[in-house]
Design an enzyme around this catalytic site. Structure first.
Site, PDB file in Angstrom:
ATOM      1  N   CYS A 105      -8.191 -10.079   9.019  1.00 48.22           N
ATOM      2  CA  CYS A 105      -8.480  -9.203   7.904  1.00 48.22           C
ATOM      3  C   CYS A 105      -8.014  -7.799   8.275  1.00 48.22           C
ATOM      4  O   CYS A 105      -8.215  -7.336   9.377  1.00 48.22           O
ATOM      5  CB  CYS A 105      -9.979  -9.229   7.680  1.00 48.22           C
ATOM      6  SG  CYS A 105     -10.476  -8.542   6.158  1.00 48.22           S
ATOM      7  N   CYS A 108       0.865  -1.183   0.000  1.00 46.03           N
ATOM      8  CA  CYS A 108       0.000   0.000   0.000  1.00 46.03           C
ATOM      9  C   CYS A 108       0.898   1.228   0.000  1.00 46.03           C
ATOM     10  O   CYS A 108       1.903   1.258   0.711  1.00 46.03           O
ATOM     11  CB  CYS A 108      -0.876  -0.005   1.253  1.00 46.03           C
ATOM     12  SG  CYS A 108      -2.095   1.340   1.298  1.00 46.03           S
ATOM     13  N   CYS A 135      -0.240   4.079   7.100  1.00 51.24           N
ATOM     14  CA  CYS A 135      -0.910   4.167   8.398  1.00 51.24           C
ATOM     15  C   CYS A 135       0.012   3.522   9.435  1.00 51.24           C
ATOM     16  O   CYS A 135       0.540   2.425   9.206  1.00 51.24           O
ATOM     17  CB  CYS A 135      -2.264   3.479   8.347  1.00 51.24           C
ATOM     18  SG  CYS A 135      -3.330   4.198   7.074  1.00 51.24           S
ATOM     19  N   CYS A 147      -0.541  -0.151  10.695  1.00 55.17           N
ATOM     20  CA  CYS A 147      -0.889  -1.185   9.711  1.00 55.17           C
ATOM     21  C   CYS A 147       0.375  -1.797   9.106  1.00 55.17           C
ATOM     22  O   CYS A 147       1.246  -1.076   8.615  1.00 55.17           O
ATOM     23  CB  CYS A 147      -1.742  -0.577   8.594  1.00 55.17           C
ATOM     24  SG  CYS A 147      -2.013  -1.700   7.206  1.00 55.17           S
ATOM     25  N   GLU A 183      -5.122   0.109  -0.854  1.00 56.48           N
ATOM     26  CA  GLU A 183      -6.196   1.092  -0.781  1.00 56.48           C
ATOM     27  C   GLU A 183      -7.013   0.978  -2.073  1.00 56.48           C
ATOM     28  O   GLU A 183      -6.550   1.397  -3.140  1.00 56.48           O
ATOM     29  CB  GLU A 183      -5.590   2.501  -0.618  1.00 56.48           C
ATOM     30  CG  GLU A 183      -6.567   3.636  -0.781  1.00 56.48           C
ATOM     31  CD  GLU A 183      -7.853   3.491   0.019  1.00 56.48           C
ATOM     32  OE1 GLU A 183      -7.807   3.357   1.252  1.00 56.48           O
ATOM     33  OE2 GLU A 183      -8.938   3.492  -0.607  1.00 56.48           O
TER      34      GLU A 183
HETATM   35  N1  SAH Z   1      -6.743   0.464   2.796  1.00 61.89           N
HETATM   36  C1  SAH Z   1      -8.093   0.294   3.176  1.00 61.89           C
HETATM   37  C2  SAH Z   1      -8.547  -1.155   3.227  1.00 61.89           C
HETATM   38  C3  SAH Z   1      -7.602  -2.175   3.766  1.00 61.89           C
HETATM   39  S1  SAH Z   1      -7.279  -2.147   5.486  1.00 61.89           S
HETATM   40  C4  SAH Z   1      -8.343   0.967   4.507  1.00 61.89           C
HETATM   41  O1  SAH Z   1      -7.394   1.370   5.162  1.00 61.89           O
HETATM   42  O2  SAH Z   1      -9.511   1.113   4.857  1.00 61.89           O
HETATM   43  C5  SAH Z   1      -8.779  -2.763   6.230  1.00 61.89           C
HETATM   44  C6  SAH Z   1      -8.978  -2.308   7.662  1.00 61.89           C
HETATM   45  O3  SAH Z   1      -8.054  -2.943   8.578  1.00 61.89           O
HETATM   46  C7  SAH Z   1      -8.782  -0.816   7.832  1.00 61.89           C
HETATM   47  O4  SAH Z   1      -9.778  -0.272   8.656  1.00 61.89           O
HETATM   48  C8  SAH Z   1      -7.434  -0.776   8.500  1.00 61.89           C
HETATM   49  O5  SAH Z   1      -7.248   0.431   9.169  1.00 61.89           O
HETATM   50  C9  SAH Z   1      -7.491  -1.958   9.422  1.00 61.89           C
HETATM   51  N2  SAH Z   1      -6.182  -2.415   9.932  1.00 61.89           N
HETATM   52  C10 SAH Z   1      -4.974  -2.277   9.360  1.00 61.89           C
HETATM   53  N3  SAH Z   1      -4.011  -2.798  10.149  1.00 61.89           N
HETATM   54  C11 SAH Z   1      -4.622  -3.284  11.247  1.00 61.89           C
HETATM   55  C12 SAH Z   1      -4.168  -3.960  12.415  1.00 61.89           C
HETATM   56  N4  SAH Z   1      -2.885  -4.214  12.611  1.00 61.89           N
HETATM   57  N5  SAH Z   1      -5.097  -4.321  13.324  1.00 61.89           N
HETATM   58  C13 SAH Z   1      -6.401  -4.066  13.127  1.00 61.89           C
HETATM   59  N6  SAH Z   1      -6.889  -3.437  12.036  1.00 61.89           N
HETATM   60  C14 SAH Z   1      -6.011  -3.046  11.107  1.00 61.89           C
HETATM   61 FE1  SF4 Z   2      -2.972   1.114   3.407  1.00 61.29          FE
HETATM   62 FE2  SF4 Z   2      -5.328   0.659   4.634  1.00 61.29          FE
HETATM   63 FE3  SF4 Z   2      -3.000  -0.186   5.715  1.00 61.29          FE
HETATM   64 FE4  SF4 Z   2      -3.561   2.398   5.677  1.00 61.29          FE
HETATM   65  S1  SF4 Z   2      -4.695   0.800   6.781  1.00 61.29           S
HETATM   66  S2  SF4 Z   2      -1.576   1.468   5.132  1.00 61.29           S
HETATM   67  S3  SF4 Z   2      -4.634   2.603   3.736  1.00 61.29           S
HETATM   68  S4  SF4 Z   2      -3.907  -0.894   3.795  1.00 61.29           S
END
Ligand code: SAH
Ligand code: SF4
Length: 383
Positions: A358, A129, A133, A136, A185
């Site tokens: 997920c 991505c 974030c 993430c 994303e």
């Molecule tokens: N990029 C998009 C979709 C993929 S992430 C987005 O950010 O919405 C899907 C979801 O998982 C998002 O809400 C993201 O913030 C969350 N997520 C990412 N890493 C995570 C983690 N380590 N624990 C819990 N949720 C997480």
């Molecule tokens: Fe990308 Fe979604 Fe992860 Fe943010 S939470 S880095 S937008 S996959």
């Protein structure tokens, strides 16, 4: 590269070694054009569509209502390709995870999470991505490229293959829903996602309706309306913070599209009403965003938006520098939402034994790290 880039970091996916064209991912019109090129009538394209997307057939020889010489002609020029499965694991709770190898060697994951009378597949839209974030793991992957429509569809088709559900009536399926919540994303790869989902929703094919598809975005404001108008899928928004200073760190895209703008785009998302709400995802980070005051502010922010909130216990990964909120704190937070009728159940963590959560899709084989600036101490949870 800029965070707005819609293009791949490294080149396009190479053609097949055998020179054949993969039919997966072609729109109905493009498939008709490919068939017309062979000098065939348009109804052949309709037949092919039914075999490929209705029956899940991968071998032209199985297409029994197509004359043998044409089947041979099709097989010479075309392929019906699935991504290669590197690994397929099933958790004790029935969650399945596929690690898929793409034609250029890149890997992505898809996860099927079964429930009582339904099941959702968590689908990836990019390798890695471009957004970063801070909580993430996907954002730490060094290599990023957009997935092709065929690669997005491939995840869906492989899941239907594995569950043996081609031709299964809807009521009897265990794979009923799609969440675009895997790696990447989706609104930064909108064209390919739209192409793939249009094929997924086609009633004479895979036939998963827009009501059963949810696209999750970190808040790519300029693309949200188009997504609603053209695809009409459910929207999930990764909010995660109620103040811009904190969201700037957790979801750096916030610096470009701050909370107020994001919520405006939510208010005008096409087709939302109380029966079709926007899901706001909120990852619970201990001491960072999980106070009762945060919960109250969340209620205030979402007032007037047909909304529900999905509280997600943060999934740890090594070196992240965060901790998951305690169960007691999540309950306190949820109670504030419940009192305001905003609650939805706290998302259960599934498939933990196979690391299939997920939203935190990652492959053990890929542990490349991108340099990232640590969050300022005032709001980082070092725990
Ligand atoms: N990029 C998009 C979709 C993929 S992430 C987005 O950010 O919405 C899907 C979801 O998982 C998002 O809400 C993201 O913030 C969350 N997520 C990412 N890493 C995570 C983690 N380590 N624990 C819990 N949720 C997480
Ligand atoms: Fe990308 Fe979604 Fe992860 Fe943010 S939470 S880095 S937008 S996959």
């Amino acid at each position: 590269m800029g965070i707005d880039s819609h293009s791949s970091v490294f080149g396009p996916v190479p053609p097949r070694a055998d020179g054949k064209i993969n039919l997966i991912g072609l729109s109905r019109q493009d498939l008709a054009a490919a068939v017309a090129d062979l000098g065939e009538k348009p109804f052949r394209a309709k037949q092919l569509w039914g075999w490929i997307y209705g029956r899940g057939v991968t071998d032209f020889q199985a297409m029994t209502n197509i004359a043998k010489p044409l089947r041979v002609g099709l097989a010479e020029r075309f392929a019906i390709e699935r991504p290669e499965t590197s690994r397929h694991v099933t958790s004790v709770d029935g969650t399945r995870k596929w690690l898929l190898k793409l034609r250029d060697g890149q890997e992505i994951e898809a996860v099927h999470i079964p429930e009582e009378d339904r099941g959702a597949l968590c689908v990836s839209s990019q390798v890695g991505c471009t957004l970063t974030c801070s909580f993430c793991h996907t954002g730490t992957q060094r290599l990023v490229r957009n997935l092709e429509p065929a690669e997005i569809l491939g995840q869906v088709m492989l899941c239907r293959d594995a569950l043996g559900e081609w031709g299964t009536p809807h009521e009897a399926r265990r794979f009923t829903n799609i969440v675009m919540m895997g790696m990447g994303e989706p609104l930064y790869n909108y064209d390919a996602v739209a192409k793939a989902l249009t094929i997924v929703m086609d009633a004479e094919g895979i036939a998963i309706s827009k009501r059963r598809i949810t696209l999750s975005t970190s808040g790519v404001v300029p693309m949200m309306r188009r997504c609603g108008e053209e695809l009409g899928v459910n929207l999930a928004v990764s909010l995660h913070a109620v103040r811009d200073d904190l969201r700037d760190v957790l979801v750096p895209l916030n610096r470009k599209y701050p909370i107020a703008e994001l919520l405006d785009a939510c208010r005008s998302y096409p087709g939302i009403n109380n029966a079709r709400r926007i899901t706001f995802e909120y990852v619970m980070l201990k001491g960072v965003n999980d106070s009762v005051a945060d919960a109250k502010e969340l209620v205030r922010l979402l007032r007037g938006i047909p909304a529900k909130v999905n509280l997600i216990p943060w999934n740890p990964w090594p070196g992240a520098g965060y901790e998951t909120s305690t169960k007691a704190q999540i309950d306190r937070f949820a109670q504030v939402l419940m009192d305001a009728h905003l609650a939805s159940p706290v998302r259960a963590t599934r498939g933990q034994d196979i690391m299939a959560a997920c939203g935190q899709l990652k492959s053990d084989s890929v542990r490349q790290r991108k340099f990232r600036t640590p969050a300022p101490p005032a709001i980082s949870a070092t725990g």
